[in-house]
Design a protein around this motif. Structure first.
Motif, short mmCIF file in Angstrom:
data_model
loop_
_atom_site.label_atom_id
_atom_site.label_comp_id
_atom_site.label_asym_id
_atom_site.label_seq_id
_atom_site.Cartn_x
_atom_site.Cartn_y
_atom_site.Cartn_z
N ARG A 38 0.83 -1.21 0.00
CA ARG A 38 0.00 0.00 0.00
C ARG A 38 0.87 1.26 0.00
N LEU A 39 1.92 1.22 0.80
CA LEU A 39 2.81 2.38 0.88
C LEU A 39 3.56 2.59 -0.43
N GLU A 40 3.93 1.50 -1.11
CA GLU A 40 4.60 1.62 -2.40
C GLU A 40 3.69 2.28 -3.43
N VAL A 41 2.40 1.88 -3.42
CA VAL A 41 1.43 2.51 -4.31
C VAL A 41 1.31 3.99 -3.99
N ALA A 42 1.24 4.31 -2.69
CA ALA A 42 1.07 5.70 -2.26
C ALA A 42 2.31 6.55 -2.58
N ILE A 65 -7.58 12.10 -0.94
CA ILE A 65 -8.04 10.82 -1.46
C ILE A 65 -7.02 10.26 -2.44
N GLY A 66 -6.63 9.00 -2.25
CA GLY A 66 -5.64 8.37 -3.11
C GLY A 66 -5.97 6.92 -3.41
N LYS A 67 -5.07 6.26 -4.14
CA LYS A 67 -5.30 4.86 -4.52
C LYS A 67 -5.20 3.92 -3.33
N ALA A 68 -4.45 4.32 -2.31
CA ALA A 68 -4.28 3.46 -1.13
C ALA A 68 -4.39 4.31 0.13
N GLY A 69 -5.13 3.80 1.10
CA GLY A 69 -5.25 4.52 2.37
C GLY A 69 -3.96 4.42 3.17
N VAL A 70 -3.56 5.54 3.78
CA VAL A 70 -2.32 5.58 4.57
C VAL A 70 -2.58 6.36 5.85
N ALA A 71 -2.22 5.76 6.98
CA ALA A 71 -2.31 6.47 8.26
C ALA A 71 -0.97 7.15 8.54
N ARG A 72 -1.02 8.22 9.33
CA ARG A 72 0.23 8.89 9.70
C ARG A 72 1.09 7.93 10.52
N ASN A 73 2.38 8.08 10.40
CA ASN A 73 3.32 7.21 11.10
C ASN A 73 3.09 7.30 12.61
N GLY A 74 2.83 6.15 13.23
CA GLY A 74 2.63 6.09 14.67
C GLY A 74 1.32 6.66 15.14
N SER A 75 0.34 6.78 14.23
CA SER A 75 -0.94 7.39 14.58
C SER A 75 -2.06 6.69 13.82
N ASN A 76 -3.28 6.80 14.33
CA ASN A 76 -4.46 6.30 13.62
C ASN A 76 -5.07 7.34 12.70
N GLU A 77 -4.52 8.56 12.75
CA GLU A 77 -5.04 9.63 11.89
C GLU A 77 -4.71 9.32 10.44
N LEU A 78 -5.70 9.48 9.57
CA LEU A 78 -5.50 9.16 8.16
C LEU A 78 -4.79 10.29 7.44
N ASP A 128 -8.43 5.97 1.34
CA ASP A 128 -8.55 5.08 0.18
C ASP A 128 -9.76 5.49 -0.66
N TRP A 129 -9.59 5.51 -1.98
CA TRP A 129 -10.66 5.95 -2.89
C TRP A 129 -11.92 5.09 -2.76
N ARG A 130 -11.77 3.89 -2.19
CA ARG A 130 -12.91 2.98 -2.05
C ARG A 130 -13.67 3.18 -0.74
N ALA A 131 -13.12 4.01 0.17
CA ALA A 131 -13.75 4.23 1.47
C ALA A 131 -15.07 4.96 1.29
N PRO A 132 -16.02 4.75 2.21
CA PRO A 132 -17.34 5.41 2.07
C PRO A 132 -17.26 6.92 1.90
N ALA A 133 -16.43 7.59 2.72
CA ALA A 133 -16.35 9.06 2.64
C ALA A 133 -15.83 9.52 1.29
N ALA A 134 -14.96 8.71 0.67
CA ALA A 134 -14.39 9.10 -0.62
C ALA A 134 -15.42 9.08 -1.74
N SER A 135 -16.54 8.39 -1.51
CA SER A 135 -17.56 8.32 -2.57
C SER A 135 -18.08 9.71 -2.93
N MET A 136 -18.04 10.65 -1.98
CA MET A 136 -18.52 12.01 -2.27
C MET A 136 -17.65 12.70 -3.32
N TYR A 137 -16.39 12.33 -3.38
CA TYR A 137 -15.50 12.93 -4.37
C TYR A 137 -16.01 12.66 -5.79
#
Length: 699
Positions: free
Chosen positions: A51-55, A85-98, A102-111
């Motif tokens: 995922r990180l390589e894609v990002a 919004i990107g091809k792969a979801g990524v959280a901040r290093n050492g955090s749960n904050e996005l 991911d473009w497939r996530a529900p919130a991304a559908s608004m885009y």
């Protein structure tokens, strides 16, 4: 000095890339030990690394500033929150904050679904619907860690009619290479509805040339794996494409989306593998040569072997024969291996119908035979029969008895439908004779594979787990019998079936209306979508292609081009002597002008294309020739028969000869296919009288 928006976004991008690089460095080497827990943890780390390589290549392509409205209307809404919004979801290093959604996530559908205006937008989350206001929609093109283009397609409070197509048009104006690209940054609202549609249905998509239907189907696979993680698996998904070259052409899309292990094949290759290669496929190029090189009439097409063998009437005849086989499996006489030893028909029937009731015909037959053998062994042991002569006599009777229980392979049963007393009475004699001779020689025609696969599945079932999801591309060229065979490979319908009736050039095998395939499913098990916007070609090319058809068939809508204008389409007369020089001069002119990475010369037949290819090489032009068995498409300058061009795209297309001798009124769909391969430029040459399809066209 105040920073520009571009500078601010570049700083944010730089920070995101540093975070991603830091996470990649922290993953460490692969685990090579035998500890199961560590192996599972290593797989999780590898998935995260992928995922990180894609990002890292392109962290994100969009930004949506969303102000969520609280459930309690008395509470003031918070500040707008930027969602990248990107091809792969990524959280901040050492955090749960996005860091990236991911473009497939529900919130991304608004885009994808938001089309402007001041009204609230909404998306469906696992906790229920979430609504709020969009304050900003921003598009990015990122290459090599740099923002090379930034477009604000919506800013709340600014006067505009809706979301601008500027970014879409910019992307559409890019040149083609030899691979299909993902469209994750430019998915349109009508495409997104298909991608996110529910899983347990057969989705039928009628999409005009250039509507993105193939790419939408591939993105749908990526979405389903994300949405139903743990419930469906990539290795139990499969894509059916028209040929191996097309599979190579689309091969880069799923890896770009971070998806692997999805099977990709043709119906012919799949069927031959299912049949364990007990038969060889007659050269498919011979079939195409028969219909496209020799020019057949409508009457010949309707009476063809492919039309008959792909029909549900033929399937009904096979089902009738299978039912009779089912009835003949059970012995109607007792098995008496020795005096005093009796196995009654009623007992064998109970074993067959009760103990093995859910199994297929031959599986039940083989298990019944095994049960009879075990019964004899048990009886001989229980009664203390040690005499070798008696045991030998009992086994001889067993072998004789078992031989009378019918046993067939799919090939044996299918061959019996065409010859002797077991031949089906309603098969046309000419078809029966040709098929019987071919099967006897160990070959099957393409149209034989659906009934063969169907019979095998009815006799033996699937050796592998059923498919979680099936994608069928160019489905207008599928017969009802082909789809019926694939339906047997699923427990519940979960398919994406796509095509274009206007590109149904294989009329000797395909369908005229989608209802021919949709009616195979129960009510409520299907959905139908129509994509009539063409994103591939300029307005001039689409308007010209629509003119060629002279009206739609099958009840579908004509292609509507995106507002992208280009050069006018031209048709130029040439002589027999000047024809090949005119082809060469056009290609040289286009190459000299620059701006085109892929150019195609589209010929009517393989013979014509070979002649063009030889001439271009003699003129010092580096060109490739597409042939029926070709596994790859290399881009650049290509010469291709029109019937092999379906699914491909080129910056510029030259129809080598659009004369009446090549394209008569019956060939409208064929010429339509050739013309709609062009993204930016289209030209037609013709020798003698031009095709009647352009009789009244002024150009």
């Amino acid at each position: 000095m105040q920073k520009t928006v571009q500078q601010e976004e570049q700083e944010r991008l730089d920070a995101a890339l540093r975070d991603i690089e830091e996470q990649l460095r922290g993953i460490g080497p692969r685990y090579t030990g035998q500890d199961f827990t560590e192996q599972m943890l290593d797989l999780q780390r590898e998935e995260r690394k992928n995922r990180l390589e894609v990002a890292r290549k392109e962290p994100y392509f969009g930004r949506l500033d969303f102000q969520e409205l609280p459930q309690n209307t008395g509470v003031n809404p918070g500040e707008p929150k930027p969602l990248y919004i990107g091809k792969a979801g990524v959280a901040r290093n050492g955090s749960n904050e996005l860091l990236v959604i991911d473009w497939r996530a529900p919130a991304a559908s608004m885009y994808y679904s938001f089309t402007g205006g001041d009204d609230p937008a909404a998306y469906s989350s696992p906790d229920g619907d979430v609504s709020g206001y969009v304050h900003l929609k921003r598009n990015f093109m990122i290459r090599g860690g740099e923002i090379v283009r930034l477009v604000d397609s919506y800013i709340r409070g600014q006067e505009e009619g809706g979301v601008s197509d500027e970014f879409l048009l910019y992307r559409l104006g890019e040149n083609k290479d030899n691979k299909l690209r993902d469209i994750v940054s430019t998915i349109q609202g009508e495409q997104d509805k298909i991608i996110r549609a529910e899983r347990n249905k057969a989705l039928f998509i009628q999409g005009v040339a250039g509507s993105g239907k193939t790419t939408v189907a591939l993105h749908r696979l990526a979405f389903l794996l994300y949405q139903y993680e743990g419930r469906i698996r990539a290795e139990r998904m499969i894509i059916f494409a028209p040929n191996r070259m097309f599979l190579d052409y689309i091969s880069g899309v799923l890896p770009e989306l971070g998806v692997g292990d999805i099977g990709q094949t043709t119906f012919g290759d799949w069927a031959l593998e299912l049949l364990e290669h007990s038969v060889q496929l007659a050269d498919p190029s011979e079939t195409m040569a028969y219909w496209f090189e020799e020019r057949r009439t409508i009457e010949e097409i309707e009476a063809s072997s492919g039309r008959w063998k792909g029909s549900l009437a033929f399937k009904a005849s096979i089902d009738e024969r299978l039912a009779k086989l089912q009835e003949s499996i059970l012995p109607d006489a007792p098995f008496v291996p020795l005096e005093g030893f009796t196995l009654t028909p009623s007992m064998m029937k109970e074993w067959y119908e009760t103990d093995y009731g859910d199994e297929t015909v031959m599986v039940k037959r083989d298990r019944l035979v095994s049960r009879i053998k075990r019964w004899l062994e048990s009886e001989l042991k229980h009664r203390g029969v040690a005499d070798k002569k008696k045991r030998s006599a009992a086994l001889a009777k067993l072998n004789s008895f078992v031989k009378r229980i019918p046993s067939y392979t799919a090939l044996q049963l299918y061959a019996s439908l065409y010859k002797g007393k077991t031949a089906l009475p309603d098969v046309p004699k000419a078809i029966a004779k040709t098929t019987s001779e071919r099967l006897q020689a160990g070959y099957a025609a393409a149209e034989d594979l659906a009934p063969l696969a169907y019979i095998h599945l009815k006799l033996y079932g699937l050796a592998k787990p059923p498919f979680d999801h099936i994608v069928i591309d160019e489905a207008q060229d599928y017969s009802p019998f082909q789809l019926e065979a694939l339906r047997l490979c699923q427990r519940t319908p979960s398919m994406t079936v796509l095509g274009d009736l206007q590109q149904g050039i294989h009329a000797y095998a395909g369908i005229q209306r989608w209802s021919e395939l949709m009616d195979l499913f129960a009510d409520g098990d299907t959905d139908f979508f129509e994509l009539n916007r063409s994103y591939r070609s300029t307005m001039e090319i689409i308007d010209f292609a629509n003119y060629i058809l002279g009206g739609m068939t099958g009840g579908v809508k004509p292609a509507v081009p995106v507002f992208r204008s280009g050069d006018p389409v031209t048709a130029v007369e040439t002589s027999d002597e000047g024809w090949l020089p005119a082809v060469s001069e056009t290609v040289k002119e286009w190459k000299a002008a620059g701006g085109f990475d892929t150019i195609s010369v589209v010929g009517r037949t393989a013979k014509e294309c070979a002649e063009i290819h030889r001439y271009l090489l003699a003129q010092g032009l580096e060109a490739s020739l597409v042939q029926s068995k070709q596994p790859t498409y290399g881009g650049g300058l290509t010469v291709v028969p029109v019937y092999l061009s379906k699914g491909l795209e080129f910056d510029a297309v030259l129809i080598a000869d659009a004369g009446r001798a090549n394209y008569d009124a019956i060939d409208a769909k064929l010429l339509y296919v050739g013309c709609t391969r062009a993204l930016h430029k289209l030209k037609l040459l013709y020798r003698g009288e031009r095709t009647p399809l352009l009789e009244k066209w002024q150009g």
